[in-house]
Design a protein around this motif. Structure first.
Motif, mmCIF file in Angstrom:
data_model
loop_
_atom_site.group_PDB
_atom_site.id
_atom_site.type_symbol
_atom_site.label_atom_id
_atom_site.label_comp_id
_atom_site.label_asym_id
_atom_site.label_seq_id
_atom_site.Cartn_x
_atom_site.Cartn_y
_atom_site.Cartn_z
ATOM 1 N N TRP A 18 -9.396 5.679 1.138
ATOM 2 C CA TRP A 18 -8.370 4.759 0.175
ATOM 3 C C TRP A 18 -9.130 3.177 1.370
ATOM 4 O O TRP A 18 -9.769 2.316 0.959
ATOM 5 C CB TRP A 18 -6.770 4.818 0.550
ATOM 6 N N MET B 167 0.547 7.020 -5.765
ATOM 7 C CA MET B 167 -0.945 7.370 -5.617
ATOM 8 C C MET B 167 0.056 9.240 -6.294
ATOM 9 O O MET B 167 -1.572 10.386 -6.122
ATOM 10 C CB MET B 167 -1.753 7.534 -4.970
ATOM 11 N N SER C 242 -2.744 6.999 1.785
ATOM 12 C CA SER C 242 -3.274 8.406 2.122
ATOM 13 C C SER C 242 -2.076 9.469 2.388
ATOM 14 O O SER C 242 -2.148 10.650 1.628
ATOM 15 C CB SER C 242 -4.442 8.280 1.878
ATOM 16 N N CYS D 168 0.813 -1.141 0.423
ATOM 17 C CA CYS D 168 0.361 0.062 -0.103
ATOM 18 C C CYS D 168 0.858 1.115 0.069
ATOM 19 O O CYS D 168 0.599 2.276 -0.409
ATOM 20 C CB CYS D 168 -1.136 0.053 1.461
ATOM 21 N N GLY E 218 -7.829 7.892 -4.467
ATOM 22 C CA GLY E 218 -8.099 6.904 -3.066
ATOM 23 C C GLY E 218 -9.226 5.487 -3.852
ATOM 24 O O GLY E 218 -9.153 4.470 -2.863
ATOM 25 N N GLY F 202 -3.612 1.548 3.508
ATOM 26 C CA GLY F 202 -4.138 3.213 3.581
ATOM 27 C C GLY F 202 -3.974 3.979 3.979
ATOM 28 O O GLY F 202 -4.063 4.660 3.113
ATOM 29 N N ALA G 185 -7.569 3.143 -5.709
ATOM 30 C CA ALA G 185 -6.106 2.727 -5.282
ATOM 31 C C ALA G 185 -6.625 1.262 -3.989
ATOM 32 O O ALA G 185 -6.400 0.567 -4.191
ATOM 33 C CB ALA G 185 -4.858 3.627 -4.164
ATOM 34 N N GLY G 186 -7.740 1.525 -3.864
ATOM 35 C CA GLY G 186 -8.263 0.673 -2.449
ATOM 36 C C GLY G 186 -9.028 -0.353 -3.147
ATOM 37 O O GLY G 186 -8.882 -1.403 -2.970
#
Length: 273
Positions: free
Chosen positions: A197, A76, A153, A69, A117, A149, A120-121
């Motif tokens: 996320w 990200m 973030s 992550c 986000g 996560g 990405a999650g």
């Protein structure tokens, strides 16, 4: 009457020692000797090695999920700096003004961060589920996604601010001079975007586990046997046949004559031929 060399009963000996005393039926059994372990019971081993053996795989999976992550968080940050709309500023004498006072670039930066986000999650939850599907997931996967996560973030936010335009407005205004334009630094106006996320990852992981997760074998119903078959009732034993009645002896013939069997020749019968 007792068998020779039979050890005396301790409860009976106590009862004999005190005439009016009766053995207590609720008394606990006598404790075994400290030197000899109880027969038929295995000596309990220390639970520490077994606990460590069970925790190590979970810790590896959780740490690997967090590291993955964090790596995705770096990507990200770059996407946020690239896709987020910039806030244009203009230098007017000794003032710094918005070039587009009614623009919504600030809200657009938050929206881009939220959308990245979400992606990405979904990506991290899908990858973690596919990798750990054979072992049935586990609490380490969920905890790793939440912690990873959140760290991803926060890392993307701080790294994006560092990679984007400078936040020193006075230095930028002096650099461009009077009437010059430059971009303001990107930042989050809503800190709630940082939890998008991990929340998305948890929802996707739960949905995938419920739809395609490893299933445990359902126990057989209470009325079924151990292998899901109906219990077979034992057949009732057949009733024993009554003993045959003994044959009554033949009554003697009148006049002292002996009874003649069926195969014996009778007086007056002719022989064959």
């Amino acid at each position: 009457m007792t068998v020779p060399n039979t050890p005396p009963d301790p409860t009976r000996a106590d009862a004999d020692a005190v005439p009016d005393a009766t053995p207590n039926p609720f008394a606990p059994p006598p404790a075994p000797d400290a030197g000899t372990p109880p027969t038929g019971l295995a000596v309990a081993q220390s639970p520490e090695p077994r606990l460590l053996e069970r925790l190590l795989p979970e810790l590896r999976i959780g740490a690997g999920t967090v590291l993955a992550c964090i790596v995705v968080g770096l990507v990200m940050a770059g996407l946020w700096v690239w896709l987020a709309p910039k806030v244009p500023l203009v230098v007017d004498g000794d003032r710094i003004l918005y070039a587009d006072p009614e623009g919504e670039q600030r809200a657009g930066a938050d929206a881009v961060f939220v959308l990245i986000g979400l992606g990405a999650g979904i990506l991290t939850a899908l990858g973690a589920f596919l990798i750990t599907r054979r072992r049935g997931g586990g609490i380490a996967v969920a905890v790793g996604l939440v912690v990873g996560g959140l760290l991803g973030s926060v890392g993307a936010w701080r790294l994006g601010r560092w990679l984007g335009p400078s936040d020193n407005l006075i230095a930028e205004a002096r650099r461009v001079g009077n009437g010059g334009h430059f971009d303001a630094s990107i930042d989050l106006g809503a800190m709630g975007a940082l939890v998008v996320w991990p929340m998305t990852a948890m929802v996707v992981l739960l949905a995938l586990s419920a739809a395609f997760g490893k299933r445990e074998q359902d126990p057989p119903p209470y009325w079924a046997g151990p292998y899901g078959q109906l219990p077979q009732t034992p057949e009732a034993p057949a009733a024993p046949e009554p003993p045959a009645a003994p044959e009554a002896p033949a009554a003697p013939a009148v006049g002292g004559e002996q009874p003649v069997s069926d195969g014996a020749a009778r007086p007056g019968d002719r022989g064959p031929g």
